[in-house]
Design a protein around this motif. Structure first.
Motif, mmCIF file in Angstrom:
data_model
loop_
_atom_site.group_PDB
_atom_site.id
_atom_site.type_symbol
_atom_site.label_atom_id
_atom_site.label_comp_id
_atom_site.label_asym_id
_atom_site.label_seq_id
_atom_site.Cartn_x
_atom_site.Cartn_y
_atom_site.Cartn_z
ATOM 1 N N GLU A 41 0.826 -1.204 0.000
ATOM 2 C CA GLU A 41 0.000 0.000 0.000
ATOM 3 C C GLU A 41 0.863 1.257 0.000
ATOM 4 O O GLU A 41 0.541 2.243 -0.676
ATOM 5 C CB GLU A 41 -0.953 -0.007 1.194
ATOM 6 C CG GLU A 41 -2.077 -1.013 1.034
ATOM 7 C CD GLU A 41 -2.937 -1.158 2.277
ATOM 8 O OE1 GLU A 41 -2.516 -0.726 3.377
ATOM 9 O OE2 GLU A 41 -4.053 -1.705 2.159
ATOM 10 N N ALA A 42 1.960 1.246 0.747
ATOM 11 C CA ALA A 42 2.870 2.403 0.770
ATOM 12 C C ALA A 42 3.488 2.616 -0.614
ATOM 13 O O ALA A 42 3.599 3.751 -1.088
ATOM 14 C CB ALA A 42 3.954 2.198 1.829
ATOM 15 N N LEU A 43 3.880 1.532 -1.250
ATOM 16 C CA LEU A 43 4.463 1.618 -2.588
ATOM 17 C C LEU A 43 3.442 2.129 -3.601
ATOM 18 O O LEU A 43 3.752 2.977 -4.441
ATOM 19 C CB LEU A 43 4.977 0.239 -2.997
ATOM 20 C CG LEU A 43 5.932 0.159 -4.176
ATOM 21 C CD1 LEU A 43 7.183 0.978 -3.912
ATOM 22 C CD2 LEU A 43 6.310 -1.289 -4.445
ATOM 23 N N MET A 44 2.203 1.628 -3.514
ATOM 24 C CA MET A 44 1.143 2.092 -4.408
ATOM 25 C C MET A 44 0.901 3.582 -4.203
ATOM 26 O O MET A 44 0.735 4.337 -5.172
ATOM 27 C CB MET A 44 -0.143 1.306 -4.156
ATOM 28 C CG MET A 44 -0.084 -0.127 -4.632
ATOM 29 S SD MET A 44 -1.410 -1.214 -4.037
ATOM 30 C CE MET A 44 -2.861 -0.241 -4.225
ATOM 31 N N LYS A 45 0.888 4.013 -2.954
ATOM 32 C CA LYS A 45 0.670 5.431 -2.662
ATOM 33 C C LYS A 45 1.826 6.275 -3.196
ATOM 34 O O LYS A 45 1.619 7.344 -3.775
ATOM 35 C CB LYS A 45 0.513 5.619 -1.151
ATOM 36 C CG LYS A 45 0.161 7.013 -0.749
ATOM 37 C CD LYS A 45 -0.079 7.128 0.744
ATOM 38 C CE LYS A 45 -0.444 8.543 1.117
ATOM 39 N NZ LYS A 45 -0.650 8.702 2.559
ATOM 40 N N GLU A 46 3.044 5.783 -3.017
ATOM 41 C CA GLU A 46 4.230 6.511 -3.487
ATOM 42 C C GLU A 46 4.185 6.757 -4.991
ATOM 43 O O GLU A 46 4.547 7.820 -5.473
ATOM 44 C CB GLU A 46 5.487 5.709 -3.122
ATOM 45 C CG GLU A 46 6.787 6.347 -3.573
ATOM 46 C CD GLU A 46 8.004 5.503 -3.233
ATOM 47 O OE1 GLU A 46 9.039 5.698 -3.878
ATOM 48 O OE2 GLU A 46 7.911 4.653 -2.320
ATOM 49 N N GLY A 92 1.322 6.520 -6.820
ATOM 50 C CA GLY A 92 -0.004 6.960 -7.232
ATOM 51 C C GLY A 92 -0.775 5.904 -8.011
ATOM 52 O O GLY A 92 -1.474 6.218 -8.973
ATOM 53 N N LYS A 93 -0.644 4.658 -7.609
ATOM 54 C CA LYS A 93 -1.309 3.559 -8.313
ATOM 55 C C LYS A 93 -2.416 2.972 -7.455
ATOM 56 O O LYS A 93 -2.348 2.969 -6.238
ATOM 57 C CB LYS A 93 -0.304 2.447 -8.656
ATOM 58 C CG LYS A 93 0.801 2.882 -9.590
ATOM 59 C CD LYS A 93 0.252 3.215 -10.950
ATOM 60 C CE LYS A 93 1.344 3.634 -11.915
ATOM 61 N NZ LYS A 93 0.827 4.006 -13.202
ATOM 62 N N SER A 94 -3.451 2.449 -8.125
ATOM 63 C CA SER A 94 -4.559 1.799 -7.430
ATOM 64 C C SER A 94 -4.346 0.283 -7.466
ATOM 65 O O SER A 94 -3.472 -0.218 -8.182
ATOM 66 C CB SER A 94 -5.879 2.139 -8.111
ATOM 67 O OG SER A 94 -5.933 1.530 -9.380
ATOM 68 N N ALA A 95 -5.170 -0.431 -6.729
ATOM 69 C CA ALA A 95 -5.095 -1.887 -6.724
ATOM 70 C C ALA A 95 -5.350 -2.433 -8.124
ATOM 71 O O ALA A 95 -4.694 -3.384 -8.565
ATOM 72 C CB ALA A 95 -6.085 -2.464 -5.729
ATOM 73 N N ALA A 96 -6.291 -1.821 -8.825
ATOM 74 C CA ALA A 96 -6.593 -2.263 -10.191
ATOM 75 C C ALA A 96 -5.374 -2.081 -11.103
ATOM 76 O O ALA A 96 -5.109 -2.932 -11.961
ATOM 77 C CB ALA A 96 -7.786 -1.489 -10.741
ATOM 78 N N ASP A 97 -4.630 -0.982 -10.922
ATOM 79 C CA ASP A 97 -3.420 -0.755 -11.718
ATOM 80 C C ASP A 97 -2.392 -1.861 -11.478
ATOM 81 O O ASP A 97 -1.764 -2.359 -12.411
ATOM 82 C CB ASP A 97 -2.785 0.595 -11.376
ATOM 83 C CG ASP A 97 -3.658 1.777 -11.735
ATOM 84 O OD1 ASP A 97 -4.489 1.639 -12.659
ATOM 85 O OD2 ASP A 97 -3.521 2.839 -11.090
ATOM 86 N N VAL A 98 -2.219 -2.230 -10.220
ATOM 87 C CA VAL A 98 -1.243 -3.259 -9.861
ATOM 88 C C VAL A 98 -1.664 -4.609 -10.435
ATOM 89 O O VAL A 98 -0.853 -5.335 -11.003
ATOM 90 C CB VAL A 98 -1.063 -3.350 -8.328
ATOM 91 C CG1 VAL A 98 -0.163 -4.512 -7.948
ATOM 92 C CG2 VAL A 98 -0.501 -2.043 -7.787
ATOM 93 N N ILE A 99 -2.941 -4.944 -10.325
ATOM 94 C CA ILE A 99 -3.438 -6.210 -10.865
ATOM 95 C C ILE A 99 -3.234 -6.251 -12.370
ATOM 96 O O ILE A 99 -2.781 -7.262 -12.917
ATOM 97 C CB ILE A 99 -4.921 -6.415 -10.506
ATOM 98 C CG1 ILE A 99 -5.056 -6.638 -9.001
ATOM 99 C CG2 ILE A 99 -5.523 -7.571 -11.296
ATOM 100 C CD1 ILE A 99 -6.473 -6.599 -8.499
#
Length: 125
Positions: free
Chosen positions: A41-46, A48-55
């Motif tokens: 979650e910290a990396l996604m926030k850093e 600016g990515k959402s869970a959908a982006d990561v998936i």
């Protein structure tokens, strides 16, 4: 069942669940998963990515399947994205899933479409 019996039964269930929760809190596997989740979650926030982006990044073919299945199972069209606008003049915030929102239409009449679209703060799924 009497009220007292019901109370005692629920109290016993609470005690049992509390014990199970304490056992889980001491489980190293859970600690590891929680640490992973926090770091992710910290990396996604850093970035600016959402869970959908990561998936989508990790599994581009798999990400398309659930969305298609969801649309087919619900029988309707997919939900529109939530757009959040903030009027810099008044500080008023409008959240809408469509362009037919009363306040947003009034702003577009008063300030123009391009100006109001520049007030878009963020878009959410």
């Amino acid at each position: 069942m009497s009220l007292l019996n019901d109370y005692m039964h629920k109290e016993q269930m609470l005690k049992q669940l509390t014990e199970e929760l304490h056992k889980m809190e001491n489980d190293n596997r859970l600690k590891s998963e929680l640490e992973f989740k926090e770091k992710l979650e910290a990396l996604m926030k850093e970035y600016g990515k959402s869970a959908a982006d990561v998936i989508e990044l990790v599994d581009p073919k798999g990400a398309a399947r659930p969305a298609a299945a969801k649309t087919e199972s619900s029988g309707g069209r997919r939900k529109r994205k939530l757009k959040i606008y903030k009027n810099p003049n008044t500080g008023e915030v409008v959240e809408t899933r469509g362009g037919n929102q009363k306040t947003l239409k009034a702003w577009k009449d008063e300030y123009g479409n391009d100006t109001v679209e520049s007030w878009l703060v963020r878009v959410e799924e």
